[in-house]
Design a protein around this motif. Structure first.
Motif, PDB file in Angstrom:
ATOM      1  N   PHE A   1       0.739  -1.054   0.314  1.00 26.24           N
ATOM      2  CA  PHE A   1      -0.411  -0.087  -0.029  1.00 26.24           C
ATOM      3  C   PHE A   1       0.907   1.245   0.028  1.00 26.24           C
ATOM      4  CE2 PHE A   1      -2.835  -3.477   1.880  1.00 26.24           C
ATOM      5  CZ  PHE A   1      -4.035  -3.223   1.488  1.00 26.24           C
ATOM      6  N   PHE A   2       0.693   1.966  -1.090  1.00 21.18           N
ATOM      7  CA  PHE A   2       1.313   3.353  -0.816  1.00 21.18           C
ATOM      8  C   PHE A   2       0.078   4.447  -0.564  1.00 21.18           C
ATOM      9  CE2 PHE A   2       3.245   0.470  -3.768  1.00 21.18           C
ATOM     10  CZ  PHE A   2       4.571   0.645  -3.714  1.00 21.18           C
ATOM     11  N   GLU A   3       0.656   5.688   0.118  1.00 22.59           N
ATOM     12  CA  GLU A   3      -0.166   7.050   0.121  1.00 22.59           C
ATOM     13  C   GLU A   3      -0.080   7.236  -1.098  1.00 22.59           C
ATOM     14  OE1 GLU A   3       1.779   9.111   3.554  1.00 22.59           O
ATOM     15  OE2 GLU A   3       3.396   7.689   3.864  1.00 22.59           O
ATOM     16  N   LYS A   4      -1.153   7.729  -0.699  1.00 20.33           N
ATOM     17  CA  LYS A   4      -1.471   9.416  -1.867  1.00 20.33           C
ATOM     18  C   LYS A   4      -0.751  10.324  -2.515  1.00 20.33           C
ATOM     19  CE  LYS A   4      -4.762  12.815  -2.883  1.00 20.33           C
ATOM     20  NZ  LYS A   4      -6.315  13.274  -2.732  1.00 20.33           N
ATOM     21  N   ASP A   5      -0.937   9.993  -3.133  1.00 19.38           N
ATOM     22  CA  ASP A   5       0.192  10.984  -5.060  1.00 19.38           C
ATOM     23  C   ASP A   5       2.200  10.867  -4.825  1.00 19.38           C
ATOM     24  OD1 ASP A   5      -1.960  12.356  -5.499  1.00 19.38           O
ATOM     25  OD2 ASP A   5      -1.994  14.418  -3.884  1.00 19.38           O
ATOM     26  N   SER A   6       1.484   9.473  -4.142  1.00 16.04           N
ATOM     27  CA  SER A   6       3.427   8.630  -3.768  1.00 16.04           C
ATOM     28  C   SER A   6       3.439   8.629  -5.434  1.00 16.04           C
ATOM     29  CB  SER A   6       3.778   7.725  -3.120  1.00 16.04           C
ATOM     30  OG  SER A   6       2.917   6.447  -3.092  1.00 16.04           O
ATOM     31  N   ILE A   7       2.963   7.819  -5.288  1.00 12.87           N
ATOM     32  CA  ILE A   7       3.173   6.552  -7.362  1.00 12.87           C
ATOM     33  C   ILE A   7       2.693   6.816  -8.269  1.00 12.87           C
ATOM     34  CG2 ILE A   7       5.102   4.867  -6.146  1.00 12.87           C
ATOM     35  CD1 ILE A   7       2.674   2.666  -6.564  1.00 12.87           C
TER      36      ILE A   7
ATOM     37  N   GLU B   1      -4.452 -10.105 -14.099  1.00 16.36           N
ATOM     38  CA  GLU B   1      -3.460  -9.403 -13.730  1.00 16.36           C
ATOM     39  C   GLU B   1      -1.972 -10.284 -14.620  1.00 16.36           C
ATOM     40  OE1 GLU B   1      -3.583 -12.879  -9.393  1.00 16.36           O
ATOM     41  OE2 GLU B   1      -3.482 -14.074 -11.651  1.00 16.36           O
ATOM     42  N   CYS B   2      -1.152  -9.114 -14.346  1.00 18.04           N
ATOM     43  CA  CYS B   2      -0.626  -9.096 -15.542  1.00 18.04           C
ATOM     44  C   CYS B   2       1.163  -9.799 -14.561  1.00 18.04           C
ATOM     45  CB  CYS B   2       0.529  -6.998 -15.332  1.00 18.04           C
ATOM     46  SG  CYS B   2      -0.867  -6.767 -16.312  1.00 18.04           S
ATOM     47  N   LYS B   3       1.645 -10.844 -15.861  1.00 17.40           N
ATOM     48  CA  LYS B   3       2.452 -11.048 -15.439  1.00 17.40           C
ATOM     49  C   LYS B   3       3.747 -10.393 -15.288  1.00 17.40           C
ATOM     50  CE  LYS B   3       4.288 -15.919 -16.178  1.00 17.40           C
ATOM     51  NZ  LYS B   3       4.772 -17.595 -17.015  1.00 17.40           N
ATOM     52  N   VAL B   4       4.324 -10.017 -14.005  1.00 14.14           N
ATOM     53  CA  VAL B   4       6.367  -9.667 -13.976  1.00 14.14           C
ATOM     54  C   VAL B   4       7.138 -10.534 -13.414  1.00 14.14           C
ATOM     55  CG1 VAL B   4       4.585  -7.916 -13.305  1.00 14.14           C
ATOM     56  CG2 VAL B   4       4.774  -8.974 -11.391  1.00 14.14           C
ATOM     57  N   LEU B   5       8.128 -10.181 -13.352  1.00 17.30           N
ATOM     58  CA  LEU B   5       9.253 -10.586 -12.150  1.00 17.30           C
ATOM     59  C   LEU B   5      10.040  -9.946 -11.461  1.00 17.30           C
ATOM     60  CD1 LEU B   5      11.192 -12.391 -15.571  1.00 17.30           C
ATOM     61  CD2 LEU B   5       9.456 -13.181 -14.331  1.00 17.30           C
ATOM     62  N   PHE B   6      10.724 -10.035 -10.052  1.00 20.60           N
ATOM     63  CA  PHE B   6      11.447  -9.136  -9.809  1.00 20.60           C
ATOM     64  C   PHE B   6      12.468  -8.268  -9.766  1.00 20.60           C
ATOM     65  CE2 PHE B   6      15.639  -8.939  -7.286  1.00 20.60           C
ATOM     66  CZ  PHE B   6      14.965  -7.840  -6.210  1.00 20.60           C
ATOM     67  N   GLY B   7      11.834  -7.365  -9.908  1.00 13.27           N
ATOM     68  CA  GLY B   7      13.032  -5.841 -10.071  1.00 13.27           C
ATOM     69  C   GLY B   7      11.727  -5.663 -11.320  1.00 13.27           C
ATOM     70  N   GLU B   8      11.008  -5.957 -12.206  1.00 11.44           N
ATOM     71  CA  GLU B   8      10.636  -5.251 -13.287  1.00 11.44           C
ATOM     72  C   GLU B   8      10.199  -4.331 -12.957  1.00 11.44           C
ATOM     73  OE1 GLU B   8       6.658  -6.795 -16.005  1.00 11.44           O
ATOM     74  OE2 GLU B   8       8.658  -7.939 -15.610  1.00 11.44           O
ATOM     75  N   ASN B   9      10.412  -3.090 -13.645  1.00  9.10           N
ATOM     76  CA  ASN B   9      10.061  -1.216 -13.733  1.00  9.10           C
ATOM     77  C   ASN B   9       7.569  -1.776 -13.768  1.00  9.10           C
ATOM     78  OD1 ASN B   9      11.706  -1.246 -14.318  1.00  9.10           O
ATOM     79  ND2 ASN B   9      11.284   0.192 -16.237  1.00  9.10           N
ATOM     80  N   ILE B  10       7.055  -1.188 -12.680  1.00 16.36           N
ATOM     81  CA  ILE B  10       5.712  -1.173 -12.607  1.00 16.36           C
ATOM     82  C   ILE B  10       5.342  -0.055 -12.552  1.00 16.36           C
ATOM     83  CG2 ILE B  10       5.380  -3.484 -11.726  1.00 16.36           C
ATOM     84  CD1 ILE B  10       5.069  -2.269  -9.136  1.00 16.36           C
ATOM     85  N   GLY B  11       5.827   1.180 -12.314  1.00 19.73           N
ATOM     86  CA  GLY B  11       5.289   2.576 -12.191  1.00 19.73           C
ATOM     87  C   GLY B  11       6.452   3.219 -11.507  1.00 19.73           C
ATOM     88  N   THR B  12       5.842   4.520 -11.461  1.00 18.14           N
ATOM     89  CA  THR B  12       6.899   5.958 -11.599  1.00 18.14           C
ATOM     90  C   THR B  12       6.822   6.412  -9.831  1.00 18.14           C
ATOM     91  OG1 THR B  12       6.091   7.464 -12.974  1.00 18.14           O
ATOM     92  CG2 THR B  12       7.899   6.212 -13.794  1.00 18.14           C
ATOM     93  N   LYS B  13       7.690   7.089  -9.317  1.00 15.51           N
ATOM     94  CA  LYS B  13       7.566   8.845  -8.778  1.00 15.51           C
ATOM     95  C   LYS B  13       6.366   9.479  -9.193  1.00 15.51           C
ATOM     96  CE  LYS B  13      10.366  11.007  -4.691  1.00 15.51           C
ATOM     97  NZ  LYS B  13      11.636  11.205  -4.472  1.00 15.51           N
ATOM     98  N   ILE B  14       6.028   9.953  -8.016  1.00 15.37           N
ATOM     99  CA  ILE B  14       5.218  10.879  -8.443  1.00 15.37           C
ATOM    100  C   ILE B  14       5.966  12.416  -7.281  1.00 15.37           C
ATOM    101  CG2 ILE B  14       2.912  12.835  -8.023  1.00 15.37           C
ATOM    102  CD1 ILE B  14       1.139  10.265  -8.434  1.00 15.37           C
ATOM    103  N   ILE B  15       6.863  13.309  -8.527  1.00 14.30           N
ATOM    104  CA  ILE B  15       6.971  14.544  -8.479  1.00 14.30           C
ATOM    105  C   ILE B  15       6.370  16.060  -8.046  1.00 14.30           C
ATOM    106  CG2 ILE B  15       9.824  15.462  -8.395  1.00 14.30           C
ATOM    107  CD1 ILE B  15      10.471  13.284 -10.440  1.00 14.30           C
TER     108      ILE B  15
END
Length: 296
Positions: free
Chosen positions: A261-267, A282-296
């Motif tokens: 769980f991530f706080e609002k406006d974090s990612i 569901e999306c098949k993913v591997l450890f280390g795979e990009n799944i999002g970005t930081k909200i700056i």
């Protein structure tokens, strides 16, 4: 049939399910449902099977399991004949180059291998377990003050199948706090079971902890056990600085789930994951795979 979305090929694939007939019988047939309630969901059942998987006798299952589910053993640190038990194989470590990690501090990576769904702007009282069924974060962690931090935030659910690499990792550098244990049952976390048992994540044995991330605010980690999961092992040290990609822990035999769980406006979660999640895939993913970005 369970279909998962392959992000690379942009197509759907049928999931190979370990013990598929057993799972369908125990969660879809009247007799099987009674067996689940009387036996399969109980701690003793999973503990006994977990104990067997720790024995040398269980190692005989390894070759057929690898062949049936086409597991790439070139990625493993140990060779097939070096495992002392099925759990030794199940919790196998991989070579460092097997799962490359994006070190960019603004990139959110998957904490493990598995099938991933994500939801934005979450309602704390109606978090999606599977399409049509919800649960509350307060029920999940039994701590209303911590739960309230994540109102309108993001929930990321990573379901690990028995065929997956079963270690989970930190998605950023930061300080992890102590793990809180909550007793519960041992239902399967396969989608077949998720459709049959309301609030399943809140019914099962689970552990949760806060992670003071350097780049994604305070992250709530929840690990959920399942049928035949002998243990949830936390291998990190509380209050000791970790780096992005460091191991947090691992599950012994069985399918399991890690929820973040991530706080609002974090990612911001990648758009293809959000789109497939809304469609119920569901999306098949591997450890280390990009799944999002930081909200700056």
């Amino acid at each position: 049939m369970i279909q998962v979305y392959n992000r690379k090929t942009k197509s759907y694939e049928e999931e190979l399910i370990a013990g598929k007939k057993y799972i369908e019988w125990t969660y879809e047939s009247p007799i099987g449902k009674n067996v689940t309630e009387l036996i399969a969901k109980k701690k003793l059942f999973s503990k006994l099977y977990g104990t067997y998987c720790d024995t040398k006798l269980s190692a005989s299952k390894i070759p057929s399991f690898i062949e049936s589910f086409n597991i790439d053993m070139t990625l493993s640190k140990k060779k097939i004949n070096e495992f002392n038990s099925f759990n030794d194989f199940f919790t196998r470590e991989l070579h460092s180059e097997a799962r490359p990690i994006n070190k960019n501090k603004d990139i959110l990576i998957s904490p493990g291998d598995g099938r991933l769904t994500a939801y934005e702007n979450i309602d704390l009282d109606n978090i999606v377990q599977i399409k049509g069924l919800t649960y509350s974060l307060k029920e999940l962690i039994d701590d209303e003050s911590i739960a309230s931090k994540y109102s309108n935030g993001v929930c990321v659910i990573l379901r690990l199948c028995p065929t997956d690499y079963h270690r989970f990792h930190f998605i950023d550098s930061g300080i992890p706090y102590e793990s809180h244990h909550i007793k519960g049952h041992y239902y399967s976390v396969n989608p077949i079971a998720l459709k049959a048992v309301p609030k399943l994540f809140c019914e099962n044995k689970r552990e949760w902890s806060l992670f003071k991330s350097d780049n994604f605010k305070d992250v709530l980690h929840v690990e959920v056990g399942a049928t035949c999961v002998g243990s949830i092992i936390q291998s990190y040290s509380p209050n000791v600085k970790v780096n992005k990609g460091d191991e947090k822990g691992y599950f012994k035999f069985g399918g399991s789930t890690t929820i973040l769980f991530f706080e609002k406006d974090s990612i911001k979660i990648d758009s293809d994951i959000l789109e497939q999640s809304k469609l119920g895939f569901e999306c098949k993913v591997l450890f280390g795979e990009n799944i999002g970005t930081k909200i700056i």
